[in-house]
Design an enzyme around this catalytic site. Structure first.
Site, PDB file in Angstrom:
ATOM      1  N   ALA A  98     149.727  21.101  14.951  1.00  0.00           N
ATOM      2  CA  ALA A  98     150.785  22.141  14.525  1.00  0.00           C
ATOM      3  C   ALA A  98     150.641  22.135  12.961  1.00  0.00           C
ATOM      4  O   ALA A  98     150.826  23.288  12.316  1.00  0.00           O
ATOM      5  CB  ALA A  98     152.109  21.721  14.806  1.00  0.00           C
ATOM      6  N   HIS A 122     169.329  20.481  21.802  1.00  0.00           N
ATOM      7  CA  HIS A 122     169.838  19.153  21.941  1.00  0.00           C
ATOM      8  C   HIS A 122     170.447  18.462  20.961  1.00  0.00           C
ATOM      9  O   HIS A 122     170.679  17.242  20.999  1.00  0.00           O
ATOM     10  CB  HIS A 122     168.220  18.272  22.536  1.00  0.00           C
ATOM     11  CG  HIS A 122     167.612  18.927  23.600  1.00  0.00           C
ATOM     12  ND1 HIS A 122     166.501  18.533  24.050  1.00  0.00           N
ATOM     13  CD2 HIS A 122     167.929  19.837  24.531  1.00  0.00           C
ATOM     14  CE1 HIS A 122     165.985  18.972  24.989  1.00  0.00           C
ATOM     15  NE2 HIS A 122     167.090  20.008  25.453  1.00  0.00           N
ATOM     16  N   CYS A 138     188.571   5.432   9.466  1.00  0.00           N
ATOM     17  CA  CYS A 138     189.837   5.477  10.445  1.00  0.00           C
ATOM     18  C   CYS A 138     189.550   4.128  11.692  1.00  0.00           C
ATOM     19  O   CYS A 138     190.462   4.178  12.466  1.00  0.00           O
ATOM     20  CB  CYS A 138     190.140   6.712  11.155  1.00  0.00           C
ATOM     21  SG  CYS A 138     189.085   7.250  12.494  1.00  0.00           S
ATOM     22  N   ILE A 181     165.613  16.758  17.899  1.00  0.00           N
ATOM     23  CA  ILE A 181     166.938  16.229  17.581  1.00  0.00           C
ATOM     24  C   ILE A 181     166.813  15.487  15.826  1.00  0.00           C
ATOM     25  O   ILE A 181     167.630  14.924  15.490  1.00  0.00           O
ATOM     26  CB  ILE A 181     167.417  15.251  18.231  1.00  0.00           C
ATOM     27  CG1 ILE A 181     166.679  14.030  18.529  1.00  0.00           C
ATOM     28  CG2 ILE A 181     167.802  16.140  19.792  1.00  0.00           C
ATOM     29  CD1 ILE A 181     167.246  13.101  19.590  1.00  0.00           C
TER      30      ILE A 181
HETATM   31  P1  NAD Z   1     156.962  15.886  24.741  1.00  0.00           P
HETATM   32  O1  NAD Z   1     156.859  14.634  24.184  1.00  0.00           O
HETATM   33  O2  NAD Z   1     157.299  16.046  26.454  1.00  0.00           O
HETATM   34  O3  NAD Z   1     155.570  16.891  24.498  1.00  0.00           O
HETATM   35  C1  NAD Z   1     155.043  16.610  23.398  1.00  0.00           C
HETATM   36  C2  NAD Z   1     154.062  17.844  23.197  1.00  0.00           C
HETATM   37  O4  NAD Z   1     153.446  17.864  21.644  1.00  0.00           O
HETATM   38  C3  NAD Z   1     152.851  17.674  24.275  1.00  0.00           C
HETATM   39  O5  NAD Z   1     152.660  18.926  24.783  1.00  0.00           O
HETATM   40  C4  NAD Z   1     151.624  17.155  23.007  1.00  0.00           C
HETATM   41  O6  NAD Z   1     150.321  17.675  23.450  1.00  0.00           O
HETATM   42  C5  NAD Z   1     152.105  18.025  21.836  1.00  0.00           C
HETATM   43  N1  NAD Z   1     151.542  17.399  20.576  1.00  0.00           N
HETATM   44  C6  NAD Z   1     151.419  15.970  20.158  1.00  0.00           C
HETATM   45  N2  NAD Z   1     151.257  16.057  18.813  1.00  0.00           N
HETATM   46  C7  NAD Z   1     150.872  17.351  18.464  1.00  0.00           C
HETATM   47  C8  NAD Z   1     150.436  17.722  17.223  1.00  0.00           C
HETATM   48  N3  NAD Z   1     150.274  17.258  16.086  1.00  0.00           N
HETATM   49  N4  NAD Z   1     150.617  19.225  16.973  1.00  0.00           N
HETATM   50  C9  NAD Z   1     151.007  19.887  18.170  1.00  0.00           C
HETATM   51  N5  NAD Z   1     151.155  19.292  19.453  1.00  0.00           N
HETATM   52  C10 NAD Z   1     151.333  18.243  19.775  1.00  0.00           C
HETATM   53  O7  NAD Z   1     158.232  16.615  23.913  1.00  0.00           O
HETATM   54  P2  NAD Z   1     159.004  17.704  24.143  1.00  0.00           P
HETATM   55  O8  NAD Z   1     158.511  19.123  25.101  1.00  0.00           O
HETATM   56  O9  NAD Z   1     159.684  18.339  23.121  1.00  0.00           O
HETATM   57  O10 NAD Z   1     160.154  17.211  25.328  1.00  0.00           O
HETATM   58  C11 NAD Z   1     160.551  15.834  24.933  1.00  0.00           C
HETATM   59  C12 NAD Z   1     161.892  15.686  25.032  1.00  0.00           C
HETATM   60  O11 NAD Z   1     162.277  14.623  23.989  1.00  0.00           O
HETATM   61  C13 NAD Z   1     162.679  16.748  24.232  1.00  0.00           C
HETATM   62  O12 NAD Z   1     163.893  16.975  24.955  1.00  0.00           O
HETATM   63  C14 NAD Z   1     163.257  16.395  22.982  1.00  0.00           C
HETATM   64  O13 NAD Z   1     164.560  16.648  22.623  1.00  0.00           O
HETATM   65  C15 NAD Z   1     163.005  14.819  23.047  1.00  0.00           C
HETATM   66  N6  NAD Z   1     162.307  14.205  21.950  1.00  0.00           N
HETATM   67  C16 NAD Z   1     162.413  14.655  20.264  1.00  0.00           C
HETATM   68  C17 NAD Z   1     161.872  14.063  19.271  1.00  0.00           C
HETATM   69  C18 NAD Z   1     162.057  14.696  17.860  1.00  0.00           C
HETATM   70  O14 NAD Z   1     163.232  15.221  17.769  1.00  0.00           O
HETATM   71  N7  NAD Z   1     161.274  14.702  17.134  1.00  0.00           N
HETATM   72  C19 NAD Z   1     160.848  13.166  19.638  1.00  0.00           C
HETATM   73  C20 NAD Z   1     160.505  12.856  21.080  1.00  0.00           C
HETATM   74  C21 NAD Z   1     161.266  13.147  22.040  1.00  0.00           C
HETATM   75 ZN    ZN Z   2     187.687   8.920  11.931  1.00  0.00          ZN
END
Ligand code: NAD
Ligand code: ZN
Length: 251
Positions: free
Chosen positions: A232, A123, A153, A107
């Site tokens: 990543a 999301h 508003c 998000i």
């Molecule tokens: P998660 O936190 O469950 O999993 C994160 C994954 O990323 C893990 O598998 C981990 O091993 C991996 N990871 C960590 N660092 C990494 C890197 N540098 N490179 C590659 N992989 C790496 O996250 P999810 O599966 O997205 O689910 C979590 C929920 O929380 C989602 O619904 C999401 O919307 C929300 N969320 C969003 C954010 C954001 O918008 N940045 C941040 C936290 C949570």
């Molecule tokens: Zn308004």
């Protein structure tokens, strides 16, 4: 070691180039290197605040200040968060026609900030904030800094994200499912693949004969055809380079 990693990138690049459309599914891990904690990591917001309370629709309706007390900082400081190499690589791969779409659970809005166009934010996004009364749109970080930020508003402002108890955005979800059905390969990056419906998208790809490439620091998809165990921000530029070599050889 290096030899082995190179060959993994080569194999992944071949699959991506030779399997038809390539779509991408991202989770919190892709933004970890932009300084945004993942769901479970140390420093993650939801360690201290139960999201089913603080980020639920019923709490927001009763007392929006509770939600803003945990989310406000990210929104008011939105300008400080930048895409990383992984986001930029994906944006370039879309521009060259290799990647057809990005489905994200994040998000943070960083894919769009990096220049990706065909992004399905299933999301929602904290970047867009709407007045609950007149529907005027505000873009982060340009939001009044109050306990309960309000529109000119007088209406209460609510970010365009999916809170617990809210349905997912229908169009983004529809497109995400459609892309998963028709793609020849999916790159799954930085997601623990535990949150539905995102978790089922790789299953849809596999069921339709598509290949899965996972990039993560720890494996989360048992069914991935290729697993690249790497951050990543390192893996995507390396993969992009291999794809570039193949495209140059083919032209
Ligand atoms: P998660 O936190 O469950 O999993 C994160 C994954 O990323 C893990 O598998 C981990 O091993 C991996 N990871 C960590 N660092 C990494 C890197 N540098 N490179 C590659 N992989 C790496 O996250 P999810 O599966 O997205 O689910 C979590 C929920 O929380 C989602 O619904 C999401 O919307 C929300 N969320 C969003 C954010 C954001 O918008 N940045 C941040 C936290 C949570
Ligand atoms: Zn308004």
């Amino acid at each position: 070691m290096l030899q082995q990693k190179n060959s993994i990138y080569e194999k992944a690049a071949e699959i991506i180039i030779n399997s038809g459309e390539c779509t991408v599914l991202t989770g919190a891990g892709i933004s970890a290197e932009s300084g945004i904690p993942t769901f479970r990591s140390k420093g993650g917001l939801w360690k201290d605040y139960d999201p089913t309370v603080y980020a639920s629709l019923s709490t927001f309706q009763k007392d929006p200040s509770k939600y803003w007390s945990v989310r406000g900082d990210f929104i008011w400081n939105y300008g400080e968060y930048s895409p990383n190499e992984a986001h930029y690589s994906l944006a370039r791969l879309e521009e060259t026609g290799v990647v057809s779409s990005i489905i994200t659970q994040n998000i943070d809005g960083l894919h769009k900030k990096a220049g990706s166009k065909n992004v399905f934010e299933i999301h929602g996004s904290l970047r867009e904030i709407f007045c609950q009364d007149c529907n005027r749109e505000y873009i982060a970080p340009e939001v009044p800094k109050n306990d309960i930020p309000k529109c000119s508003c007088g209406g209460v402002l609510k970010p365009n994200t999916v809170l617990f108890g809210e349905p997912l955005p229908e169009r983004a979800l529809f497109n995400a499912q459609k892309e998963s059905e028709q793609c020849g390969s999916m790159i799954v990056i930085g997601t623990s693949a535990t949150v539905y419906p995102a978790a089922q998208l790789p299953l849809i790809v596999a069921r339709n004969g598509g290949k899965i490439i996972e990039i993560n620091i720890e494996r989360s998809l048992a069914s991935a055809d290729i697993f690249i165990e790497e951050k990543a921000g390192t893996a995507l530029p390396a993969l992009e380079k291999e794809i570039g070599k193949l495209l140059n050889n083919n032209s």
